[in-house]
Design a protein around this motif. Sequence first.
Motif, PDB file in Angstrom:
ATOM      1  N   GLU A 142      48.274   6.473  -2.694  1.00  0.00           N
ATOM      2  CA  GLU A 142      49.445   5.999  -3.448  1.00  0.00           C
ATOM      3  C   GLU A 142      50.118   7.142  -4.208  1.00  0.00           C
ATOM      4  N   ASP A 143      50.337   8.238  -3.525  1.00  0.00           N
ATOM      5  CA  ASP A 143      51.014   9.415  -4.088  1.00  0.00           C
ATOM      6  C   ASP A 143      50.280  10.052  -5.263  1.00  0.00           C
ATOM      7  N   GLN A 144      48.995   9.777  -5.388  1.00  0.00           N
ATOM      8  CA  GLN A 144      48.190  10.401  -6.444  1.00  0.00           C
ATOM      9  C   GLN A 144      46.995  11.095  -5.811  1.00  0.00           C
ATOM     10  N   LYS A 145      46.671  12.279  -6.332  1.00  0.00           N
ATOM     11  CA  LYS A 145      45.505  13.010  -5.852  1.00  0.00           C
ATOM     12  C   LYS A 145      44.224  12.317  -6.302  1.00  0.00           C
ATOM     13  N   ALA A 146      43.246  12.332  -5.428  1.00  0.00           N
ATOM     14  CA  ALA A 146      41.915  11.831  -5.754  1.00  0.00           C
ATOM     15  C   ALA A 146      40.914  12.871  -5.263  1.00  0.00           C
ATOM     16  N   LYS A 147      39.820  13.052  -6.012  1.00  0.00           N
ATOM     17  CA  LYS A 147      38.846  14.075  -5.662  1.00  0.00           C
ATOM     18  C   LYS A 147      37.437  13.573  -5.896  1.00  0.00           C
ATOM     19  N   ILE A 148      36.532  14.047  -5.069  1.00  0.00           N
ATOM     20  CA  ILE A 148      35.101  13.876  -5.316  1.00  0.00           C
ATOM     21  C   ILE A 148      34.515  15.279  -5.309  1.00  0.00           C
ATOM     22  N   GLU A 149      34.012  15.694  -6.461  1.00  0.00           N
ATOM     23  CA  GLU A 149      33.397  17.013  -6.577  1.00  0.00           C
ATOM     24  C   GLU A 149      31.965  16.938  -6.070  1.00  0.00           C
ATOM     25  N   TYR A 150      31.497  18.055  -5.515  1.00  0.00           N
ATOM     26  CA  TYR A 150      30.138  18.070  -4.978  1.00  0.00           C
ATOM     27  C   TYR A 150      29.470  19.421  -5.172  1.00  0.00           C
ATOM     28  N   ALA A 151      28.151  19.383  -5.038  1.00  0.00           N
ATOM     29  CA  ALA A 151      27.345  20.602  -4.993  1.00  0.00           C
ATOM     30  C   ALA A 151      26.463  20.454  -3.762  1.00  0.00           C
ATOM     31  N   GLN A 152      26.302  21.536  -3.011  1.00  0.00           N
ATOM     32  CA  GLN A 152      25.509  21.443  -1.795  1.00  0.00           C
ATOM     33  C   GLN A 152      24.328  22.394  -1.869  1.00  0.00           C
ATOM     34  N   GLN A 153      23.166  21.877  -1.483  1.00  0.00           N
ATOM     35  CA  GLN A 153      21.943  22.678  -1.431  1.00  0.00           C
ATOM     36  C   GLN A 153      21.248  22.344  -0.120  1.00  0.00           C
ATOM     37  N   GLU A 154      21.030  23.347   0.679  1.00  0.00           N
ATOM     38  CA  GLU A 154      20.366  23.181   1.962  1.00  0.00           C
ATOM     39  C   GLU A 154      20.972  22.011   2.736  1.00  0.00           C
ATOM     40  N   ARG A 155      20.201  20.973   2.997  1.00  0.00           N
ATOM     41  CA  ARG A 155      20.681  19.842   3.801  1.00  0.00           C
ATOM     42  C   ARG A 155      21.032  18.633   2.933  1.00  0.00           C
ATOM     43  N   LYS A 156      21.351  18.892   1.649  1.00  0.00           N
ATOM     44  CA  LYS A 156      21.725  17.802   0.736  1.00  0.00           C
ATOM     45  C   LYS A 156      23.064  18.115   0.086  1.00  0.00           C
ATOM     46  N   ILE A 157      23.822  17.049  -0.160  1.00  0.00           N
ATOM     47  CA  ILE A 157      25.081  17.194  -0.892  1.00  0.00           C
ATOM     48  C   ILE A 157      25.021  16.240  -2.086  1.00  0.00           C
ATOM     49  N   PHE A 158      25.267  16.768  -3.256  1.00  0.00           N
ATOM     50  CA  PHE A 158      25.244  16.001  -4.497  1.00  0.00           C
ATOM     51  C   PHE A 158      26.684  15.658  -4.859  1.00  0.00           C
ATOM     52  N   LEU A 159      27.014  14.371  -4.855  1.00  0.00           N
ATOM     53  CA  LEU A 159      28.360  13.932  -5.223  1.00  0.00           C
ATOM     54  C   LEU A 159      28.365  13.746  -6.737  1.00  0.00           C
TER      55      LEU A 159
ATOM     56  N   ILE B 168      23.804  15.378   7.087  1.00  0.00           N
ATOM     57  CA  ILE B 168      23.142  15.839   5.869  1.00  0.00           C
ATOM     58  C   ILE B 168      22.906  14.632   4.964  1.00  0.00           C
ATOM     59  N   ARG B 169      22.039  14.792   4.016  1.00  0.00           N
ATOM     60  CA  ARG B 169      21.698  13.707   3.095  1.00  0.00           C
ATOM     61  C   ARG B 169      22.570  13.804   1.848  1.00  0.00           C
ATOM     62  N   LEU B 170      22.811  12.656   1.213  1.00  0.00           N
ATOM     63  CA  LEU B 170      23.636  12.670   0.015  1.00  0.00           C
ATOM     64  C   LEU B 170      22.882  12.107  -1.173  1.00  0.00           C
ATOM     65  N   VAL B 171      23.179  12.689  -2.335  1.00  0.00           N
ATOM     66  CA  VAL B 171      22.608  12.245  -3.605  1.00  0.00           C
ATOM     67  C   VAL B 171      23.795  11.948  -4.525  1.00  0.00           C
ATOM     68  N   PRO B 172      24.039  10.657  -4.794  1.00  0.00           N
ATOM     69  CA  PRO B 172      25.172  10.312  -5.662  1.00  0.00           C
ATOM     70  C   PRO B 172      24.797  10.431  -7.136  1.00  0.00           C
ATOM     71  N   THR B 173      25.217  11.520  -7.778  1.00  0.00           N
ATOM     72  CA  THR B 173      24.906  11.681  -9.201  1.00  0.00           C
ATOM     73  C   THR B 173      26.045  11.159 -10.080  1.00  0.00           C
ATOM     74  N   SER B 174      27.209  10.938  -9.502  1.00  0.00           N
ATOM     75  CA  SER B 174      28.313  10.315 -10.235  1.00  0.00           C
ATOM     76  C   SER B 174      27.992   8.836 -10.437  1.00  0.00           C
ATOM     77  N   PRO B 175      28.106   8.325 -11.664  1.00  0.00           N
ATOM     78  CA  PRO B 175      27.777   6.909 -11.904  1.00  0.00           C
ATOM     79  C   PRO B 175      28.557   5.939 -11.015  1.00  0.00           C
ATOM     80  N   ILE B 176      29.826   6.185 -10.807  1.00  0.00           N
ATOM     81  CA  ILE B 176      30.628   5.241 -10.019  1.00  0.00           C
ATOM     82  C   ILE B 176      30.245   5.292  -8.533  1.00  0.00           C
TER      83      ILE B 176
END
Length: 100
Positions: free
Chosen positions: A22-39, A70-78
């Motif tokens: 809807e004409d607005q930017k949205a982002k999900i920040e992450y950190a990646q370590q080996e075969r895991k991505i932390f959202l 790769i595996r994901l680890v959701p550290t963001s509460p939402i």
Amino acid sequence: MSDVELEIIDNEFLRQFETTIEDQKAKIEYAQQERKIFLTKLIMSEDQIEKGLHEDFIVAVFNIIEERNIRLVPTSPIIAKFMRKNRRKYKNLLPVGINI
């Protein structure tokens, strides 16, 4: 969740997935370590979140992660809340021994 087709950009330099909803930017920040991505953080307007638009974005990002095998680890509460709500569908993305 709708069947909206989102164009997701993986900005590796800023370590974030980006899209425009809807004409607005949205982002999900992450950190990646080996075969895991932390959202780590979801950045969207409150208005978009109230409309549930974040769920389409999260699903699109989960699909990218699944394609990369790769595996994901959701550290963001939402994002963690979304993962709990859809546990059956996405539990295969969690690392072994991680429960949400």
